[in-house]
Write a protein that holds these residues in place. Structure first.
Motif, PDB file in Angstrom:
ATOM      1  N   ASP A 193       6.429   9.153   6.889  1.00 28.25           N
ATOM      2  CA  ASP A 193       5.588   8.163   7.569  1.00 28.25           C
ATOM      3  C   ASP A 193       4.264   7.970   6.833  1.00 28.25           C
ATOM      4  OD1 ASP A 193       7.516   7.819   9.475  1.00 28.25           O
ATOM      5  OD2 ASP A 193       6.575   9.139  10.956  1.00 28.25           O
ATOM      6  N   ILE A 194       3.709   9.053   6.297  1.00 30.28           N
ATOM      7  CA  ILE A 194       2.423   8.957   5.577  1.00 30.28           C
ATOM      8  C   ILE A 194       2.576   8.114   4.325  1.00 30.28           C
ATOM      9  CG2 ILE A 194       0.773  10.283   4.198  1.00 30.28           C
ATOM     10  CD1 ILE A 194       1.089  12.547   6.275  1.00 30.28           C
ATOM     11  N   TYR A 195       3.534   8.447   3.475  1.00 25.77           N
ATOM     12  CA  TYR A 195       3.683   7.726   2.208  1.00 25.77           C
ATOM     13  C   TYR A 195       4.193   6.299   2.413  1.00 25.77           C
ATOM     14  CZ  TYR A 195       2.881  12.001  -0.467  1.00 25.77           C
ATOM     15  OH  TYR A 195       2.320  13.117  -1.029  1.00 25.77           O
ATOM     16  N   GLU A 196       4.876   6.061   3.511  1.00 21.93           N
ATOM     17  CA  GLU A 196       5.357   4.696   3.764  1.00 21.93           C
ATOM     18  C   GLU A 196       4.198   3.754   4.037  1.00 21.93           C
ATOM     19  OE1 GLU A 196       8.516   2.304   6.645  1.00 21.93           O
ATOM     20  OE2 GLU A 196       7.940   4.357   7.122  1.00 21.93           O
ATOM     21  N   SER A 197       3.122   4.268   4.670  1.00 21.00           N
ATOM     22  CA  SER A 197       1.971   3.414   4.990  1.00 21.00           C
ATOM     23  C   SER A 197       0.896   3.484   3.913  1.00 21.00           C
ATOM     24  CB  SER A 197       1.380   3.813   6.341  1.00 21.00           C
ATOM     25  OG  SER A 197       0.965   5.174   6.320  1.00 21.00           O
ATOM     26  N   SER A 198       0.551   4.695   3.468  1.00 19.08           N
ATOM     27  CA  SER A 198      -0.416   4.865   2.368  1.00 19.08           C
ATOM     28  C   SER A 198      -0.543   6.358   2.076  1.00 19.08           C
ATOM     29  CB  SER A 198      -1.777   4.251   2.723  1.00 19.08           C
ATOM     30  OG  SER A 198      -2.303   4.846   3.899  1.00 19.08           O
ATOM     31  N   PHE A 199      -1.686   6.951   2.483  1.00 20.04           N
ATOM     32  CA  PHE A 199      -1.892   8.369   2.176  1.00 20.04           C
ATOM     33  C   PHE A 199      -2.277   9.167   3.418  1.00 20.04           C
ATOM     34  CE2 PHE A 199      -5.905   6.157   1.587  1.00 20.04           C
ATOM     35  CZ  PHE A 199      -6.818   6.967   2.243  1.00 20.04           C
ATOM     36  N   TYR A 200      -2.145   8.579   4.605  1.00 22.09           N
ATOM     37  CA  TYR A 200      -2.448   9.298   5.837  1.00 22.09           C
ATOM     38  C   TYR A 200      -1.698   8.625   6.989  1.00 22.09           C
ATOM     39  CZ  TYR A 200      -5.394   5.489   7.512  1.00 22.09           C
ATOM     40  OH  TYR A 200      -5.833   4.269   7.949  1.00 22.09           O
ATOM     41  N   VAL A 201      -1.671   9.302   8.134  1.00 22.41           N
ATOM     42  CA  VAL A 201      -1.121   8.711   9.343  1.00 22.41           C
ATOM     43  C   VAL A 201      -2.019   9.121  10.503  1.00 22.41           C
ATOM     44  CG1 VAL A 201       0.392  10.662   9.911  1.00 22.41           C
ATOM     45  CG2 VAL A 201       0.979   8.381  10.703  1.00 22.41           C
ATOM     46  N   GLN A 202      -2.225   8.176  11.422  1.00 22.75           N
ATOM     47  CA  GLN A 202      -3.058   8.458  12.601  1.00 22.75           C
ATOM     48  C   GLN A 202      -2.147   8.797  13.782  1.00 22.75           C
ATOM     49  OE1 GLN A 202      -5.842   5.362  13.628  1.00 22.75           O
ATOM     50  NE2 GLN A 202      -7.070   6.759  14.857  1.00 22.75           N
ATOM     51  N   VAL A 203      -2.455   9.891  14.436  1.00 27.03           N
ATOM     52  CA  VAL A 203      -1.607  10.395  15.514  1.00 27.03           C
ATOM     53  C   VAL A 203      -2.223   9.999  16.855  1.00 27.03           C
ATOM     54  CG1 VAL A 203      -0.574  12.443  16.565  1.00 27.03           C
ATOM     55  CG2 VAL A 203      -0.895  12.337  14.078  1.00 27.03           C
ATOM     56  N   LEU A 211       0.819  -1.199   0.000  1.00 25.20           N
ATOM     57  CA  LEU A 211       0.000   0.000   0.000  1.00 25.20           C
ATOM     58  C   LEU A 211       0.858   1.256   0.000  1.00 25.20           C
ATOM     59  CD1 LEU A 211      -2.835  -0.961   2.501  1.00 25.20           C
ATOM     60  CD2 LEU A 211      -2.958  -0.860   0.025  1.00 25.20           C
ATOM     61  N   GLY A 212       1.990   1.217   0.693  1.00 20.11           N
ATOM     62  CA  GLY A 212       2.839   2.396   0.793  1.00 20.11           C
ATOM     63  C   GLY A 212       3.748   2.560  -0.409  1.00 20.11           C
ATOM     64  N   LEU A 213       4.536   3.640  -0.367  1.00 19.47           N
ATOM     65  CA  LEU A 213       5.485   3.947  -1.434  1.00 19.47           C
ATOM     66  C   LEU A 213       6.907   3.807  -0.914  1.00 19.47           C
ATOM     67  CD1 LEU A 213       3.838   7.233  -2.804  1.00 19.47           C
ATOM     68  CD2 LEU A 213       3.484   4.902  -3.640  1.00 19.47           C
ATOM     69  N   ASP A 214       7.826   3.452  -1.807  1.00 19.78           N
ATOM     70  CA  ASP A 214       9.236   3.404  -1.446  1.00 19.78           C
ATOM     71  C   ASP A 214       9.878   4.782  -1.534  1.00 19.78           C
ATOM     72  OD1 ASP A 214       9.281   0.652  -0.961  1.00 19.78           O
ATOM     73  OD2 ASP A 214       9.482   0.215  -3.089  1.00 19.78           O
ATOM     74  N   TYR A 215       9.323   5.644  -2.337  1.00 23.24           N
ATOM     75  CA  TYR A 215       9.786   7.033  -2.438  1.00 23.24           C
ATOM     76  C   TYR A 215       8.617   7.881  -2.932  1.00 23.24           C
ATOM     77  CZ  TYR A 215      10.188   5.778  -7.369  1.00 23.24           C
ATOM     78  OH  TYR A 215       9.929   5.333  -8.644  1.00 23.24           O
ATOM     79  N   PHE A 216       8.714   9.193  -2.735  1.00 19.24           N
ATOM     80  CA  PHE A 216       7.626  10.071  -3.159  1.00 19.24           C
ATOM     81  C   PHE A 216       8.221  11.350  -3.746  1.00 19.24           C
ATOM     82  CE2 PHE A 216       8.569  10.997   1.252  1.00 19.24           C
ATOM     83  CZ  PHE A 216       8.596  12.386   1.309  1.00 19.24           C
ATOM     84  N   ILE A 262      -1.441  15.498  -0.845  1.00 15.09           N
ATOM     85  CA  ILE A 262      -0.784  14.222  -0.495  1.00 15.09           C
ATOM     86  C   ILE A 262      -1.488  13.073  -1.181  1.00 15.09           C
ATOM     87  CG2 ILE A 262      -0.405  12.600   1.406  1.00 15.09           C
ATOM     88  CD1 ILE A 262       0.176  15.021   3.202  1.00 15.09           C
ATOM     89  N   GLN A 263      -2.811  13.068  -1.142  1.00 17.80           N
ATOM     90  CA  GLN A 263      -3.569  11.964  -1.728  1.00 17.80           C
ATOM     91  C   GLN A 263      -3.442  11.935  -3.247  1.00 17.80           C
ATOM     92  OE1 GLN A 263      -7.572  11.919  -0.189  1.00 17.80           O
ATOM     93  NE2 GLN A 263      -6.898  11.962   1.948  1.00 17.80           N
ATOM     94  N   GLU A 264      -3.426  13.097  -3.884  1.00 14.87           N
ATOM     95  CA  GLU A 264      -3.278  13.135  -5.345  1.00 14.87           C
ATOM     96  C   GLU A 264      -1.912  12.592  -5.754  1.00 14.87           C
ATOM     97  OE1 GLU A 264      -3.979  17.204  -6.226  1.00 14.87           O
ATOM     98  OE2 GLU A 264      -6.179  17.023  -6.269  1.00 14.87           O
TER      99      GLU A 264
END
Length: 336
Positions: A45-55, A7-12, A102-104
């Motif tokens: 952290d966001i792109y590593e998991s997907s398109f968001y992070v929960q704090v 789901l995540g990205l290796d780079y962005f 971020i999502q786009e």
């Protein structure tokens, strides 16, 4: 399930003018270097998991520990990032950090490998379909520009055009002969095939019904799926080396031939064995030969010897006045 689509990205991507962005400049002015560093840590952290992070509290502690500052200061920085529009204010009320930009970027980076079924749509701020259509439109424009550029290039001479047409017909004839004779496909054709196969790999590994079928047929359990993607890669090499690419032109053919190939290889999960660089160990079977049976004469002699020893022990232990010396029975003077 093993080996799902990541789901995540290796780079962005990052814009080259990011430090000139008014929002980043405001963040830098108010919270200096730690604020900008925290923002880029959040993006990673966001792109590593997907398109968001929960704090949550643990994540706040992790961020503060990395930056060597207090949790409250990290929380203040996050609130300010939301205030200036780096993250969405509505989702921040749910302790979610994300934004439309971020999502786009995430959807564009995933491209055709985007697994829409795994997306948590309650956190989406942009319609996935619209982003995909925009990407397709941009691709179409680029393709049209390429075609126009090619059309504007003049043909130098008639002889050159005829020569190209002749070469094209010869190449087409060679291609047809290769297809009909079962010869290996040309390099470009193989590249197209491999791209198509790569897409089918992702589709199959995200198809729950197909994965369950693979587990049921193999009888190896869910751990088999951990090696399914690598096994498919060696299956591709097998097809290309054996010039079988032309026979795998649909997803249905690909999945059925892959299962048959892996079953033939005994559902092997050692990739070195599938690659042919290692030989599977053959289990050693040790057969214990039965001891040679004694003859009847030998059995009788053994029984007689045992009886003789037993009789000797009886007489000597109970003192009946007899003893055996060298197999000769002698009587002793037994007086009271």
């Amino acid at each position: 399930m093993a080996r799902p689509v990541k789901l995540g990205l290796d780079y962005f991507p990052i814009d080259t003018h990011v430090l000139k962005d008014i929002k980043i400049r405001r963040l830098m002015k108010k919270h200096k270097t730690p604020g900008v560093l925290l923002y880029f840590m959040l993006l990673c952290d966001i792109y590593e998991s997907s398109f968001y992070v929960q704090v949550d509290q643990d994540y706040l502690f992790d961020l503060s520990d990395q930056l060597d500052i207090e949790d409250e200061e990290v929380k203040t920085m996050l609130d300010y990032m939301v205030e200036i529009g780096l993250f969405d204010a509505g989702l921040w009320k749910q302790s979610i950090l994300t934004s439309k930009a971020i999502q786009e970027r995430y959807i564009a980076a995933k491209g055709r490998y985007l697994n829409e079924r795994k997306l948590e749509k309650q956190y989406l701020l942009v319609p996935v379909t619209a982003v995909k259509e925009e990407m397709a439109a941009n691709t179409s424009v680029n393709a049209e520009e390429t075609l126009i550029s090619a059309a504007e290039t003049p043909v130098q001479t008639v002889e050159s055009a005829q020569s190209k047409e002749k070469d094209s017909k010869e190449n087409e004839s060679i291609f047809i002969i290769e297809r009909e004779s079962g010869a290996p496909a040309r390099e470009n054709d193989q590249s197209l095939l491999k791209d198509q196969w790569d897409q089918w790999k992702m589709d199959l590994l995200n198809d729950g019904d197909w994965c369950n079928l693979l587990i049921r047929i193999s009888g190896k359990g869910t751990s088999l799926l951990e090696n399914a993607y690598d096994a498919m890669r060696y299956f591709d090499d097998f097809n290309l080396l054996r010039a079988l690419g032309d026979t795998v032109r649909t997803r249905k053919e690909y999945q059925s031939r892959f299962i048959a190939w892996w079953r033939h290889n005994h559902w092997e999960t050692d990739m070195q064995i599938l690659a042919g660089s290692k030989t599977a160990a053959i289990p050693q079977v040790r057969i214990n030969k039965p001891a040679a049976r004694k003859s009847r004469y030998e059995e009788m002699m053994q029984v007689a010897e045992e009886a003789k020893l037993l009789t000797q022990q009886m007489f000597e232990n109970h003192g009946f006045g007899y003893s055996f010396t060298n197999g000769i029975e002698t009587a002793s003077d037994y007086t009271v």
